[in-house]
Design an enzyme around this catalytic site. Structure first.
Site, PDB file in Angstrom:
ATOM      1  N   SER A   1      -8.945  16.110   6.447  1.00 32.17           N
ATOM      2  CA  SER A   1      -9.350  17.553   7.196  1.00 32.17           C
ATOM      3  C   SER A   1      -9.321  18.553   6.199  1.00 32.17           C
ATOM      4  CB  SER A   1      -8.604  17.787   8.325  1.00 32.17           C
ATOM      5  OG  SER A   1      -8.827  16.828   9.294  1.00 32.17           O
ATOM      6  N   GLY A   2      -9.350  18.437   4.928  1.00 32.18           N
ATOM      7  CA  GLY A   2      -9.364  19.507   3.911  1.00 32.18           C
ATOM      8  C   GLY A   2      -8.259  20.147   3.442  1.00 32.18           C
ATOM      9  N   LYS A   3      -6.709  19.319   3.755  1.00 35.23           N
ATOM     10  CA  LYS A   3      -5.532  19.983   3.396  1.00 35.23           C
ATOM     11  C   LYS A   3      -5.423  19.961   1.764  1.00 35.23           C
ATOM     12  CE  LYS A   3      -2.165  17.405   4.877  1.00 35.23           C
ATOM     13  NZ  LYS A   3      -1.834  16.562   3.716  1.00 35.23           N
TER      14      LYS A   3
ATOM     15  N   HIS B   1       4.301  18.066   7.868  1.00 38.04           N
ATOM     16  CA  HIS B   1       2.967  17.451   7.199  1.00 38.04           C
ATOM     17  C   HIS B   1       2.255  18.763   6.792  1.00 38.04           C
ATOM     18  CE1 HIS B   1      -0.725  14.701   7.409  1.00 38.04           C
ATOM     19  NE2 HIS B   1      -0.108  14.574   6.112  1.00 38.04           N
TER      20      HIS B   1
ATOM     21  N   TYR C   1       0.791  -1.305   0.111  1.00 40.70           N
ATOM     22  CA  TYR C   1       0.013   0.176   0.028  1.00 40.70           C
ATOM     23  C   TYR C   1       1.060   1.311  -0.141  1.00 40.70           C
ATOM     24  CZ  TYR C   1      -2.506   3.988   1.661  1.00 40.70           C
ATOM     25  OH  TYR C   1      -2.933   5.154   1.691  1.00 40.70           O
TER      26      TYR C   1
ATOM     27  N   ASN D   1     -10.545   4.923   1.457  1.00 38.18           N
ATOM     28  CA  ASN D   1      -9.170   5.854   1.714  1.00 38.18           C
ATOM     29  C   ASN D   1      -8.404   5.324   0.097  1.00 38.18           C
ATOM     30  OD1 ASN D   1      -6.928   6.950   2.778  1.00 38.18           O
ATOM     31  ND2 ASN D   1      -5.821   4.947   2.881  1.00 38.18           N
ATOM     32  N   SER D   2      -9.449   5.337  -0.986  1.00 38.87           N
ATOM     33  CA  SER D   2      -8.792   5.040  -2.205  1.00 38.87           C
ATOM     34  C   SER D   2      -8.257   6.479  -2.473  1.00 38.87           C
ATOM     35  CB  SER D   2      -9.977   4.947  -3.219  1.00 38.87           C
ATOM     36  OG  SER D   2     -11.149   5.761  -3.204  1.00 38.87           O
TER      37      SER D   2
ATOM     38  N   GLY E   1       1.147   4.523   1.315  1.00 38.92           N
ATOM     39  CA  GLY E   1       2.095   5.162   2.353  1.00 38.92           C
ATOM     40  C   GLY E   1       2.861   4.214   3.212  1.00 38.92           C
TER      41      GLY E   1
ATOM     42  N   LYS F   1       5.884   9.293   3.241  1.00 37.34           N
ATOM     43  CA  LYS F   1       5.875   9.654   4.915  1.00 37.34           C
ATOM     44  C   LYS F   1       6.913   9.072   5.672  1.00 37.34           C
ATOM     45  CE  LYS F   1       1.352  10.916   4.197  1.00 37.34           C
ATOM     46  NZ  LYS F   1       1.178  12.408   4.191  1.00 37.34           N
TER      47      LYS F   1
END
Length: 589
Positions: A260-262, A236, A207, A374-375, A209, A216
């Site tokens: 959260s809208g980043k 981040h 996957y 989480n696609s 990450g 990351k």
């Protein structure tokens, strides 16, 4: 692709590759050259082998769908480890793995892991190779999917090979058998056990990450340790250029936990009336920013070269710039697939015929999601229609505001400004957010995610807070710090603030406050706007009051929770504890 003996790679790097290969035992070794031909050849091979699906070329040019194993769909924090000789280095929020256990993992799961497979060697640069920010790495992998993703999210291949010196981050990834109980993502930012010559190990996962080690693992967990040692910040954070009607550019960074809208904020376009007045935005980073202090200024850059972003909820109403970005040269992971060969996810117009869900099952919409929550989509930065001309500036760009923000349904106002640097660090250190699908766990649970770095800080979080305090102490021109929350809800559960492009109204106030001292009202938690430009916005006066209401009783409860959180962290810096006491006093608590 190049054979190892055909490359001009540094002798030290070549020796490392050979030594790693002896342990992994591949049937062949190829050094990736980063060319389009290489990408196309690997993608075609994956399609031929049934590992990837070519999408409708008319609607999604040169784009593909990849389906991961159903148990391998998100970052797995409980299987992510920091290794050190001393557990205190790792701190209370990271999972500690002793060095002798790392050696066991290395011998048990990596020895012979590439038998019968090709070992792909990916030389990459984080930040432009010519930049003062540049850092280099080599990831070895047995996964074509990883190679294709790094083609888009890093600068990799021929242009990097000759620039790699003796110092580079060493990452080793092995797909393994994808056994969730034996999944390991291990970071060794300090010392390594004898016989394990790597900074990052990842096994039994494929996957994003967990397997794209440049992201990351390197750009945050390893880089954050190096940043502390060298006096800079690896964060981040998004990085956005906003140009005002006078033609002046303002650069804003923002730390937001997943979902959260980043990304939406990084890709924001001003509403029409703002565009008509001469405002514009340009993206530099949607996810990670490296910040160096130069002559007292915070100079920032994007170490990455592409997007690996959550796709559900994205459409032409919520984020038309993302839709333009993912319309070509994109790898989709775990979305649905229509019968016409187009990707589909929740947020797009409904499809009434049967389609394939993210697991490959043919069915109609209803019940379980068609696309995994989480696609993702992976696209190069250059796909983005409004990319800043400065995104590769070797000097970076000067930051004038830092935003912290999380998904909170109550309590936190739409926007407020910290009283000073240390107060801002306190706010970032105590961010509370509702858990998302990007990390495994129960969706909706509230947890503290300091600076959105809880899963990504490579060392003791208390030392990380101390590093922020010290950075502030030695910087003459510190950015102002703000806290935003687009997600406050009414009693009936509906969102109060319309969000998306309308968030630009908040950015306008933030930019004004970076150079002015008026248009603000002092409250116990910080400065809120005296007025926002709400012209043309369908929002009631009652809703506006609720967006900025300071619920003292609710805040007292919040402070009790923060007290418990600080107790769990242990050695929180005195400067942050002082801000905590001052906040309590202002709240009359």
């Amino acid at each position: 692709m190049l054979a190892l003996d055909e490359t001009e790679i540094n002798d030290g790097a070549k020796r490392w590759i050979v030594s790693i290969a002896k342990h992994l035992n591949p049937s062949s070794i190829y050094v990736c050259d980063g060319t389009k031909e290489e990408f196309d050849d690997l993608a075609s091979a994956m399609v031929k082998d049934g590992e990837m699906i070519k999408l409708n070329e008319k609607n999604f040019k040169n784009s593909y769908l990849y389906r991961s194993n159903a148990t391998d769909v998100a970052r797995t924090e409980e299987r992510t480890f920091i290794s050190a000789r001393d557990k205190s280095f790792v701190g209370p929020l990271n999972n500690f793995l002793p060095l002798d256990r790392v050696k066991q993992v290395w011998n048990q799961f990596f020895k012979g892991a590439y038998t019968g497979k090709t070992m792909f060697v990916i030389p990459y640069a984080l930040s432009s190779p010519e930049s003062k920010f540049a850092d280099f790495g080599i990831e070895v992998t047995d996964s074509k999917y990883v190679v294709l993703n790094l083609h888009y999210i890093t600068r990799m291949g021929k242009g990097v090979i000759e620039k790699i010196g003796d110092r580079f981050i060493k990452g080793v990834h092995a797909t393994g058998n994808l056994d969730p109980g034996n999944k390991f993502i291990i970071h060794m930012p300090w010392e390594k056990p004898e016989g394990v010559d790597a900074d990052i190990l990842s096994v039994n996962t494929n996957y994003g990450g967990n397997a794209l080690l440049s992201k990351k693992c390197h750009a945050l967990r390893i880089a954050s340790v190096r940043a502390r040692e060298e006096g800079w910040l690896a964060e981040h954070m998004l990085l956005l250029e906003v140009k005002d009607p006078q033609g002046k550019s303002h650069f804003i960074t923002g730390a937001f936990p997943s979902a959260s809208g980043k990304t939406n904020l990084a890709m924001i376009s001003p509403p029409k009336d703002y565009r008509d007045a001469g405002w514009s935005t340009r993206l530099i980073s949607d996810d990670i920013s490296w910040i160096k202090i130069v002559d007292g200024k915070f100079m920032a850059t994007n170490p990455e070269n592409g997007f690996f972003a959550v796709v559900p909820g994205t459409n032409y109403n919520t984020n038309k710039n993302a839709m333009a970005t993912l319309s070509k040269n994109t790898i989709f992971t775990n979305v649905g697939l229509t019968m016409s060969g187009d990707p589909w996810w929740e947020g797009l117009d409904p499809v009434y015929d049967e389609l394939y869900d993210w697991k490959g099952n043919k069915r109609k919409i209803g019940g379980e999601p068609i696309a995994h929550p989480n696609s993702r989509y992976t696209s190069p930065l250059t796909n983005y229609p409004y990319l800043s001309d400065l995104y590769e500036d070797p000097e970076g760009v000067p930051v004038s505001a830092i935003l912290f923000g999380g998904r909170r349904a109550t309590l936190i106002p739409l926007v407020f400004e910290a009283f000073n640097w240390n107060h801002g660090v306190f706010l970032g250190a105590t961010m509370g957010v509702e858990r998302t699908a990007a990390s495994e766990g129960k969706v909706g649970d509230l947890r503290r995610d300091p600076m959105a770095m809880r899963p990504f800080c490579g060392y003791n979080i208390n030392e990380y807070f101390r590093h922020w305090i010290e950075i502030g102490e030695r910087s003459k021109n510190k950015p102002k710090i703000f806290y935003v929350n687009w997600f406050r809800r009414r009693a009936d559960g509906t969102f109060i603030w319309p969000g998306f492009a309308e968030n630009f109204r908040v950015l306008e106030w933030i930019i004004y406050r970076t150079s002015h001292n008026d248009n603000a009202v002092e409250t116990p938690i910080g400065y809120i706007p005296e007025s926002l430009n709400l012209a043309g916005l369908n929002i009631s006066e009652e809703d506006v009051k609720e967006l900025f209401r300071i619920d003292k009783e609710g805040w007292k409860e919040e402070m009790n929770e923060i007290q418990k959180y600080f107790s769990e962290l242990g050695n929180v810096p005195e400067e942050i504890l002082k801000e905590f006491e001052l906040e309590k006093k202002r709240l009359g608590y």
